[in-house]
Design an enzyme around this catalytic site. Structure first.
Site, PDB file in Angstrom:
ATOM      1  N   HIS A  86     -18.770 -75.918 -40.415  1.00  0.00           N
ATOM      2  CA  HIS A  86     -19.578 -74.947 -39.682  1.00  0.00           C
ATOM      3  C   HIS A  86     -20.104 -75.608 -38.411  1.00  0.00           C
ATOM      4  O   HIS A  86     -20.701 -76.680 -38.465  1.00  0.00           O
ATOM      5  CB  HIS A  86     -20.758 -74.484 -40.568  1.00  0.00           C
TER       6      HIS A  86
ATOM      7  N   HIS B 291     -30.489 -76.386 -43.760  1.00  0.00           N
ATOM      8  CA  HIS B 291     -30.636 -77.567 -42.921  1.00  0.00           C
ATOM      9  C   HIS B 291     -32.074 -77.709 -42.430  1.00  0.00           C
ATOM     10  O   HIS B 291     -32.873 -76.769 -42.494  1.00  0.00           O
ATOM     11  CB  HIS B 291     -29.698 -77.482 -41.709  1.00  0.00           C
TER      12      HIS B 291
ATOM     13  N   GLU C 139     -36.508 -73.382 -33.644  1.00  0.00           N
ATOM     14  CA  GLU C 139     -35.641 -72.217 -33.448  1.00  0.00           C
ATOM     15  C   GLU C 139     -36.455 -70.930 -33.517  1.00  0.00           C
ATOM     16  O   GLU C 139     -36.959 -70.545 -34.576  1.00  0.00           O
ATOM     17  CB  GLU C 139     -34.549 -72.190 -34.515  1.00  0.00           C
TER      18      GLU C 139
ATOM     19  N   HIS D 156     -38.530 -71.106 -36.980  1.00  0.00           N
ATOM     20  CA  HIS D 156     -38.368 -72.258 -37.859  1.00  0.00           C
ATOM     21  C   HIS D 156     -38.591 -73.502 -37.000  1.00  0.00           C
ATOM     22  O   HIS D 156     -37.755 -73.842 -36.167  1.00  0.00           O
ATOM     23  CB  HIS D 156     -36.979 -72.273 -38.504  1.00  0.00           C
TER      24      HIS D 156
ATOM     25  N   HIS E 207     -34.521 -74.429 -43.719  1.00  0.00           N
ATOM     26  CA  HIS E 207     -34.233 -72.993 -43.747  1.00  0.00           C
ATOM     27  C   HIS E 207     -32.728 -72.791 -43.868  1.00  0.00           C
ATOM     28  O   HIS E 207     -31.940 -73.732 -43.779  1.00  0.00           O
ATOM     29  CB  HIS E 207     -34.775 -72.294 -42.502  1.00  0.00           C
TER      30      HIS E 207
END
Length: 413
Positions: free
Chosen positions: A256, A299, A305, A329, A335
């Protein structure tokens, strides 16, 4: 002569909401750490007056101009060890993340931000931005940047509007370095549009200029329109971009990618690899990775963020994250996907096959600095105090007996 705005407690009655226009900003700064916050603003226009805020007002042209500012910079204070309180100016804050909402076009007035750049992200309703270089119309799914120092006014062709605004100080937005990607990909310079010169030549008695300077608001009156620029040249200019023209990059085999691969605009820092503020989007795209947990994995991150949703659904939150809302976050706060998304992904395992995420546009303001959440947000009736429950019920699906190799005795080189 410049006139200082008066700052008063919020005393506006709900019955007067139809008589005024207002803009709301939910200011975030970097002054101290914050914990997990999620806000839903879907009924903001109807319920705004009952929330905690501050009122900045000025009388002009027989109308009352109202700015409902979530945390005005000129009033923010920092607790010192001796218990004193001192004002903090915009110059102490590299960025802010904000909501806006408006129910009335700006009439016979213009605004100028002498402190920094604005990045507008409309979520509902079009905006007509009239600037000294010309006019720009932006719709949900488009963004616009008004650089520091430009005078502009905002009209609402669709009536009440709402969205998000980022503000940066001491830097300007530009395209990210493409590095190994090469010449093509992400946001192409050719797709950014600047206004065509447009001007008006008219007498405008008592035209009000509202200027934000050093974190405070000042006013001046003039008898002509500021939009009397017949022609312009150069590259310091307001501009817009259609997010649907973004060329996303994604994993085509395994794993990802970091969200920074979807950066539209960035305000860099002197520290390599991190930004004062990145504007990142999550547009429609294909997911094809094999042997991979495809949603954003769980992560912690060195970046804080602030995430919003323009339309559609966000892939990592099956329920509860609505267009017009946002989540924060902060740095090193763990999260990831909610339980429903996690379980659905695990159930598909290797049978998912390629599929396309459609009809969605989420975005993120991302910074290596740690934001502070204002009192309005923390005390708002729209605060989702049960946000953490989206992770209740998470279970581990790891089974050692399913592993094809015993790693327990392996040495770490």
């Amino acid at each position: 002569m410049l006139n200082r705005f008066r700052v008063l407690p919020l005393l506006l009655l709900e019955s007067s909401i139809s008589e005024v226009g207002y803009i709301v900003s939910n200011h975030l700064s970097r002054m101290s750490p914050s914990n997990l916050v999620s806000l839903e603003m879907t009924n903001l226009l109807q319920n705004l007056i009952s929330s905690t805020a501050l009122l900045i007002q000025h009388k002009y042209g027989g109308s009352l101009l109202i700015f409902l500012t979530i945390q005005p910079i000129l009033l923010m204070v920092c607790k010192l060890s001796v218990g004193q309180e001192v004002p903090i100016s915009d110059m102490d804050m590299p960025f802010t993340c904000n909501w806006y909402t408006a129910n009335k076009s700006m009439d016979n007035c213009a605004f100028c931000n002498a402190d920094g750049d604005f990045l507008f992200v409309p979520q509902k309703g079009r905006l007509w931005l009239t600037t000294e270089c010309g006019r720009l119309q932006i719709c949900p799914g488009e963004v616009a940047v008004v650089p520091q120092g430009f005078r502009f006014t905002v009209s609402l062709p669709d009536g009440p509007s709402r969205g998000y605004v980022a503000e940066i100080f001491g830097a300007h937005f530009h395209l990210p370095d493409l590095g190994p990607i090469g010449a093509n990909g992400l946001a192409a310079a050719r797709d950014f549009l600047a206004p065509i010169a447009w001007f008006e030549e008219a007498t405008r008695p008592n035209y009000l200029i509202i200027q934000k300077y050093g974190g405070e608001l000042f006013t001046a009156k003039q008898d002509f329109s500021p939009f009397n620029v017949v022609a312009w040249h150069g590259n310091y200019v307001p501009y817009k971009y259609d997010l649907n023209k973004f060329c996303p990059y994604n994993t085509v085999l395994v794993d990802h990618g970091d969200p920074s691969i979807n950066t539209v605009l960035t305000a860099p820092t002197e520290k390599p690899g991190v930004a004062l503020l990145d504007f990142v989007i999550f547009p429609p795209r294909w997911l094809v990775a094999e042997h991979t947990f495809r949603p954003p994995y769980y992560h912690r991150n060195c970046m804080s963020e602030f995430m919003g949703l323009i339309y559609g659904n966000y892939e990592a939150k099956a329920d509860g994250f609505l267009p017009g809302g946002a989540s924060l976050h902060s740095c090193m706060t763990p999260h990831g996907p909610d339980t429903k998304t996690y379980e659905a992904t695990i159930a598909r395992q290797e049978n998912a096959g390629p599929y396309k995420i459609t009809e969605t546009m989420a975005f993120m303001f991302e910074s290596y600095l740690i934001p502070r959440v204002c009192h309005w947000a923390l005390e708002s009736p729209f605060l989702d105090r049960d946000y953490y429950q989206c992770w209740i019920g998470l279970q581990s699906h790891f089974r050692k007996q399913d592993c094809s190799k015993d790693f327990s005795a392996e040495a770490v080189e």
